[in-house]
Motif scaffolding. Sequence first.
Motif, short mmCIF file in Angstrom:
data_model
loop_
_atom_site.label_atom_id
_atom_site.label_comp_id
_atom_site.label_asym_id
_atom_site.label_seq_id
_atom_site.Cartn_x
_atom_site.Cartn_y
_atom_site.Cartn_z
N VAL A 58 0.95 -1.33 -0.02
CA VAL A 58 0.01 0.09 -0.03
C VAL A 58 0.87 1.27 -0.02
O VAL A 58 1.69 1.17 0.87
CB VAL A 58 -0.96 0.03 1.50
N ALA A 59 0.55 1.98 -0.95
CA ALA A 59 1.55 3.18 -1.11
C ALA A 59 1.65 4.31 0.09
O ALA A 59 0.43 4.47 0.56
CB ALA A 59 1.22 4.19 -2.39
N PRO A 60 2.70 4.69 0.74
CA PRO A 60 2.40 5.49 1.73
C PRO A 60 1.57 6.88 1.66
O PRO A 60 1.52 7.21 0.50
CB PRO A 60 3.77 6.03 2.12
N GLY A 61 0.92 7.11 2.61
CA GLY A 61 -0.02 8.02 2.28
C GLY A 61 0.53 9.47 1.85
O GLY A 61 -0.45 10.34 1.31
N TRP A 62 1.85 9.87 2.14
CA TRP A 62 2.28 11.00 1.72
C TRP A 62 2.69 11.19 0.38
O TRP A 62 2.99 12.27 -0.14
CB TRP A 62 3.76 11.46 2.58
N LEU A 63 2.52 10.17 -0.50
CA LEU A 63 2.91 10.27 -1.91
C LEU A 63 1.74 10.81 -2.37
O LEU A 63 0.72 10.53 -2.40
CB LEU A 63 3.04 8.86 -2.34
N PRO A 64 1.92 11.87 -3.53
CA PRO A 64 0.87 12.23 -4.11
C PRO A 64 0.33 11.57 -5.19
O PRO A 64 0.96 10.51 -5.69
CB PRO A 64 1.70 13.57 -4.96
N PHE A 65 -1.18 11.64 -5.41
CA PHE A 65 -1.74 10.83 -6.36
C PHE A 65 -2.16 9.50 -5.86
O PHE A 65 -2.94 8.78 -6.14
CB PHE A 65 -1.37 11.02 -7.61
N VAL A 66 -0.92 8.58 -5.56
CA VAL A 66 -1.14 7.46 -5.22
C VAL A 66 -1.17 6.86 -3.77
O VAL A 66 -1.19 5.69 -3.48
CB VAL A 66 0.06 6.40 -6.15
N GLY A 67 -0.94 7.84 -2.94
CA GLY A 67 -0.83 7.63 -1.55
C GLY A 67 -2.01 7.01 -0.71
O GLY A 67 -3.13 7.29 -1.16
#
Length: 429
Positions: free
Chosen positions: A93-102
Amino acid sequence: MKAINAPRPKPTSVDTEQPVPRWARRVARAIPWVLLPQCLWRLPFGLRFEMGLVGDEPMPNVWISLPYVLTLSVLTEALGLLCFGLVRGWGEVAPGWLPFVGGKRIPPYAAIIPATLGGLAATAFWTPTLLSWFGVLDGAKGFANVWWSTLAQVCIAPGMLWGPMVLALAYAYYVRRCRRHPDEYLGAEWVGYAAPVLDLNETALHQVRRLGFAPEDVRHVVLTHLDRDHAGGLADLPHATVHVHKAEYEAGIAGGADRYRAAQLAHGPRWATYASEQGDPWFGFDAVCRLDGLPEEILLVPLGGHTEGHSAVAVDTGERWLLHAGDAYFYHGEVDPDAPRSHPLLDFVQLGAEVDRPPTRTRPPARHRGRSLLLSRPLGIPTLRPHEPRQHIRPSPSARPTLEPKQPGRRMGPNQPGRHLRPPSPAGA
């Protein structure tokens, strides 16, 4: 009852959907370290120091070589650290701080394909160098003397493992996220007629997490036996010590019967087994064992018959005993103290599973000993049964709702033959 020190819950942000094998975590932790020697060996080249290399090519200007070497070394270590994504939750699961995919789930092959290609590329890159060291290929770099050559090989050789290590992690990631199918794990025929609830939220892993703990916080699992519908959650708790009767362990590892599924034990559990000759008396039963590393109020009670090493698990709460009877019986009528009776439909399943044939249809050996123990409920032993919809939580009517404090007695231990727990006084005694 002695309390087991509960570990503090760990952040769920690092949890993976399925447990990661212990070896995969170790491989991921090792990758940055195997890359570090060659990164350090490379740094002097940035200052135009040739580390004993002999060649006609001139060294580039320091303003070119230094940024290049530093960038290459940092990038190498960064790619090594990125491999942690194959064993950590942020690789699923992509980390929440990544833009668009968080916060979005990462498709398995979005990690498997790049990791596999990267592992193959690293292996292909270093293979010619390795072969040249052994004289299989020409083109080995020349050094001023054997000491410089040995230093280069010692620093570079660990990094050659990077490619195979990444490929191993990619395979483990693939198995964890793509290959855990019910038919392989439980058996297609059994899934067809038992129709289990195939819901991830019902698994041991997710139930532990709902309690606020990580899988590695579970340190002990006590099993009545290793049938597929009892041992299926072991892979969710790979760090736990699994306590089971020795005869059951031997039957399960041998895997001769379809009831034992090799896929459920493929992660290599840490076992603690108990033989019948090492136990002590308890409520008229012999060979009852205390469990290593657990409070003495938790006991393994051999009740062989359903399987070779089937056991019940007894727990002393301080006020009364509780008994998890496993598959000692399938129907509550079998432990009716006045008119014991079996269920014709459940008999079909029960008799087909037993490892010894009963002398009578209503009192087979597997249930005879279990029934004898369960009929001691007037002494205050409520019983839990996984396949019985009626949970026997209350003592029988002839027993007091709660017991008086237990009479003082000596605690039994594996190195104290003959010592035993004296049962509490029956009602009216």
